[in-house]
Design a protein around this motif. Structure first.
Motif, PDB file in Angstrom:
ATOM      1  N   LYS A 104       0.811  -1.230   0.000  1.00 54.13           N
ATOM      2  CA  LYS A 104       0.000   0.000   0.000  1.00 54.13           C
ATOM      3  C   LYS A 104       0.839   1.273   0.000  1.00 54.13           C
ATOM      4  O   LYS A 104       0.291   2.373   0.107  1.00 54.13           O
ATOM      5  CB  LYS A 104      -0.916   0.008   1.222  1.00 54.13           C
ATOM      6  CG  LYS A 104      -2.060  -0.981   1.124  1.00 54.13           C
ATOM      7  CD  LYS A 104      -2.957  -0.831   2.332  1.00 54.13           C
ATOM      8  CE  LYS A 104      -4.061  -1.874   2.308  1.00 54.13           C
ATOM      9  NZ  LYS A 104      -4.701  -1.987   3.626  1.00 54.13           N
ATOM     10  N   ARG A 107      -0.115   3.985  -2.672  1.00 56.66           N
ATOM     11  CA  ARG A 107      -1.432   4.550  -2.373  1.00 56.66           C
ATOM     12  C   ARG A 107      -1.331   5.509  -1.182  1.00 56.66           C
ATOM     13  O   ARG A 107      -1.865   6.608  -1.217  1.00 56.66           O
ATOM     14  CB  ARG A 107      -2.400   3.410  -2.045  1.00 56.66           C
ATOM     15  CG  ARG A 107      -3.848   3.793  -2.158  1.00 56.66           C
ATOM     16  CD  ARG A 107      -4.739   2.738  -1.543  1.00 56.66           C
ATOM     17  NE  ARG A 107      -4.659   2.776  -0.079  1.00 56.66           N
ATOM     18  CZ  ARG A 107      -5.556   2.228   0.719  1.00 56.66           C
ATOM     19  NH1 ARG A 107      -6.581   1.575   0.211  1.00 56.66           N
ATOM     20  NH2 ARG A 107      -5.437   2.310   2.007  1.00 56.66           N
ATOM     21  N   ASP A 108      -0.618   5.083  -0.139  1.00 54.78           N
ATOM     22  CA  ASP A 108      -0.457   5.937   1.045  1.00 54.78           C
ATOM     23  C   ASP A 108       0.230   7.251   0.686  1.00 54.78           C
ATOM     24  O   ASP A 108      -0.127   8.308   1.206  1.00 54.78           O
ATOM     25  CB  ASP A 108       0.361   5.218   2.124  1.00 54.78           C
ATOM     26  CG  ASP A 108      -0.458   4.144   2.825  1.00 54.78           C
ATOM     27  OD1 ASP A 108      -1.669   4.053   2.550  1.00 54.78           O
ATOM     28  OD2 ASP A 108       0.120   3.393   3.638  1.00 54.78           O
ATOM     29  N   LEU A 110      -0.038   8.926  -1.906  1.00 49.20           N
ATOM     30  CA  LEU A 110      -0.999   9.836  -2.529  1.00 49.20           C
ATOM     31  C   LEU A 110      -2.069  10.301  -1.548  1.00 49.20           C
ATOM     32  O   LEU A 110      -2.576  11.401  -1.653  1.00 49.20           O
ATOM     33  CB  LEU A 110      -1.685   9.150  -3.719  1.00 49.20           C
ATOM     34  CG  LEU A 110      -0.776   8.890  -4.920  1.00 49.20           C
ATOM     35  CD1 LEU A 110      -1.507   8.064  -5.964  1.00 49.20           C
ATOM     36  CD2 LEU A 110      -0.318  10.214  -5.531  1.00 49.20           C
ATOM     37  N   ARG A 111      -2.432   9.425  -0.619  1.00 44.05           N
ATOM     38  CA  ARG A 111      -3.591   9.734   0.216  1.00 44.05           C
ATOM     39  C   ARG A 111      -3.284  10.346   1.576  1.00 44.05           C
ATOM     40  O   ARG A 111      -4.097  11.094   2.107  1.00 44.05           O
ATOM     41  CB  ARG A 111      -4.394   8.450   0.456  1.00 44.05           C
ATOM     42  CG  ARG A 111      -5.000   7.930  -0.818  1.00 44.05           C
ATOM     43  CD  ARG A 111      -5.984   6.825  -0.514  1.00 44.05           C
ATOM     44  NE  ARG A 111      -6.578   6.339  -1.747  1.00 44.05           N
ATOM     45  CZ  ARG A 111      -7.735   5.706  -1.797  1.00 44.05           C
ATOM     46  NH1 ARG A 111      -8.404   5.475  -0.693  1.00 44.05           N
ATOM     47  NH2 ARG A 111      -8.210   5.300  -2.944  1.00 44.05           N
ATOM     48  N   SER A 113      -1.926  12.628   4.505  1.00 38.82           N
ATOM     49  CA  SER A 113      -1.390  13.987   4.709  1.00 38.82           C
ATOM     50  C   SER A 113      -0.152  13.868   5.595  1.00 38.82           C
ATOM     51  O   SER A 113       0.118  12.816   6.178  1.00 38.82           O
ATOM     52  CB  SER A 113      -2.431  14.859   5.402  1.00 38.82           C
ATOM     53  OG  SER A 113      -2.603  14.414   6.739  1.00 38.82           O
ATOM     54  N   ASP A 116      -1.325  12.864   8.941  1.00 35.49           N
ATOM     55  CA  ASP A 116      -1.615  11.422   9.026  1.00 35.49           C
ATOM     56  C   ASP A 116      -0.323  10.647   9.277  1.00 35.49           C
ATOM     57  O   ASP A 116      -0.261   9.719  10.080  1.00 35.49           O
ATOM     58  CB  ASP A 116      -2.203  10.908   7.705  1.00 35.49           C
ATOM     59  CG  ASP A 116      -3.598  11.446   7.423  1.00 35.49           C
ATOM     60  OD1 ASP A 116      -4.315  11.755   8.395  1.00 35.49           O
ATOM     61  OD2 ASP A 116      -3.963  11.543   6.239  1.00 35.49           O
TER      62      ASP A 116
END
Ligand code: ZN
Length: 437
Positions: A104, A107-108, A110-111, A113, A116
């Motif tokens: 992942k 994906r992480d 890109l997603r 912040s 986060d």
């Protein structure tokens, strides 16, 4: 696993999680069944360790009752580890607290912040502390979040190990430590301000890292396995760049840790005067001489090799470039570590957790032992040597009067079974009990 009969008052525990770093105005008394005061020496039987305001104030033979110990404000707590093996907190010289390698990751990227990512790193930091690691070096993470985590922990806002943080690596354009595997727009957007080319630019990058909060400078003198490029694992930073980084860092009181696989890059970094080589996968005879001459440490990170080989063989998320390097380098690390260890190179403990899962840091000990290192030498690497590497021998690494009370316990002796280091039952950091079962 057998549980410990640990009697720490609940009130003390509840209070200590609100109080900051050191438990001020408190006296704690540990009854230790076996006590390893200094790694490399024989463990002592039935000892009492007295802790006042987060520091070790006495180590005495026998189980001395609370009533016979002079206490601050008559509020001493007894911590019963009379059937446990007690030693100094473990130290991991190579972690990356902001992530964990896995399918992942893209994906992480890109997603998630930055906030986060910081929250995630707090979660990983706690796992690391619960595994018995009271001090770590984070050798490569987004700088601002890494320093915020370090500072938040040291202020007592959240629980985690003491962190020596590097922020982003000082790395050359397109080299290991620079961003890769993204679209051109994203590559530009994510390039760290510590990426540099040429000696003067690398001097700037080093000073910049320190200005923004780096405790230690991480460099990447060779290519790396997890860079998504097929540029190999040879020397990438030039000799003049390495020299400038080391001079600039040392002038500002910071040590330099160099990631390095190929011998040419290891040797160039050692000649430039770095304080540790991370991985050191292809150290040759010349490297061993340079290690001994300059006194640098090798941080072998056998877990990284172990993990990437398993992932390359059993999963399909790695690119062809990465998995080819993983299988080659990962497979070669152990044999080369053996040679460096047997030649008397100084070794400090490091896992590269973030490549492997956080909280499994104790497994490195098992891999080092299986590669031929004695248990006492493994324990030294994870305590005294690590403390020396970060310049904190006066406060960390042993259970002696005057030291910070970073203390862990296991239900049985790791000298008999090294796997005990993967099952730490009790953790105290700076006098605060953070784990007790
Ligand atoms: Zn690393």
């Amino acid at each position: 696993m057998k549980s410990l009969s640990t009697s720490v008052s609940l009130i003390t525990l509840a209070l200590s999680s609100f109080l900051s770093v050191t438990a001020v105005g408190q006296t704690q008394v540990i009854h230790a069944g076996k006590l390893l005061t200094v790694a490399g020496s024989e463990p002592l039987t039935k000892q009492t360790v007295v802790i006042t305001d987060g520091k070790i104030t006495a180590v005495k033979a026998g189980f001395i009752p609370l009533g016979k110990i002079s206490q601050k404000n008559n509020k001493a707590t007894l911590i019963d580890l009379s059937s446990s093996f007690v030693m100094s907190g473990l130290m991991d010289m190579h972690v990356h607290l902001q992530g964990e390698l896995g399918p992942k990751n893209d994906r992480d990227n890109l997603r998630l912040s930055k906030s986060d990512r910081l929250m995630k790193s707090a979660y990983f930091a706690k796992k690391t502390l619960m595994a018995g690691f009271t001090t770590v070096r984070d050798l490569g993470s987004s700088a601002e979040q890494s320093y915020a985590l370090r500072d938040g922990i040291s202020k007592g806002w959240l629980q985690g190990p003491r962190i020596i943080a590097a922020g982003t690596s000082v790395a050359v354009t397109g080299g290991h430590g620079d961003v890769d595997g993204m679209s051109p727009d994203l590559l530009d957007m994510h390039t760290a301000k510590t990426v540099c080319d040429g000696p003067f630019d690398c001097r700037r990058a080093t000073r910049r890292a320190i200005k923004f909060g780096a405790d230690v400078i991480k460099i990447t003198s060779t290519g790396g396995v997890l860079s998504d490029t097929d540029t190999g694992t040879g020397q990438q930073m030039a000799d003049d760049e390495l020299r400038e980084v080391v001079n600039a860092a040392h002038a500002l009181g910071r040590k330099v840790a160099s990631h390095a696989h190929a011998a040419a890059g290891i040797n160039a970094a050692l000649r430039a005067g770095v304080d540790s080589i991370e991985h050191g996968s292809y150290a040759n005879e010349e490297s061993i001489e340079l290690f001994k001459k300059g006194g640098a440490y090798l941080v072998p990170t056998l877990m990284a090799g172990d993990t990437v080989v398993a992932l390359a063989k059993n999963t399909n998320f790695m690119s062809a470039a990465i998995s080819a390097k993983a299988i080659r380098v990962g497979g070669d690390m152990i044999a080369n570590f053996k040679r460096s260890y047997k030649s008397g190179v100084k070794i400090a403990y490091g896992t590269d957790s973030g490549v492997s899962k956080h909280g499994n840091n104790g497994k490195e000990a098992v891999l080092m032992y299986e590669a031929g290192m004695s248990v006492q030498d493994v324990l030294k690497a994870a305590t005294i040597n690590a403390a020396d590497l970060i310049g904190k021998s006066k406060s960390l690494g042993t259970i002696e009067v005057g030291k910070v009370a970073d203390i862990i316990a296991m239900h049985a002796s790791p000298l008999k079974d090294i796997k005990e280091l993967m099952d730490v039952d009790f953790v105290m950091k700076s006098g605060e009990v953070v784990k007790s079962k």
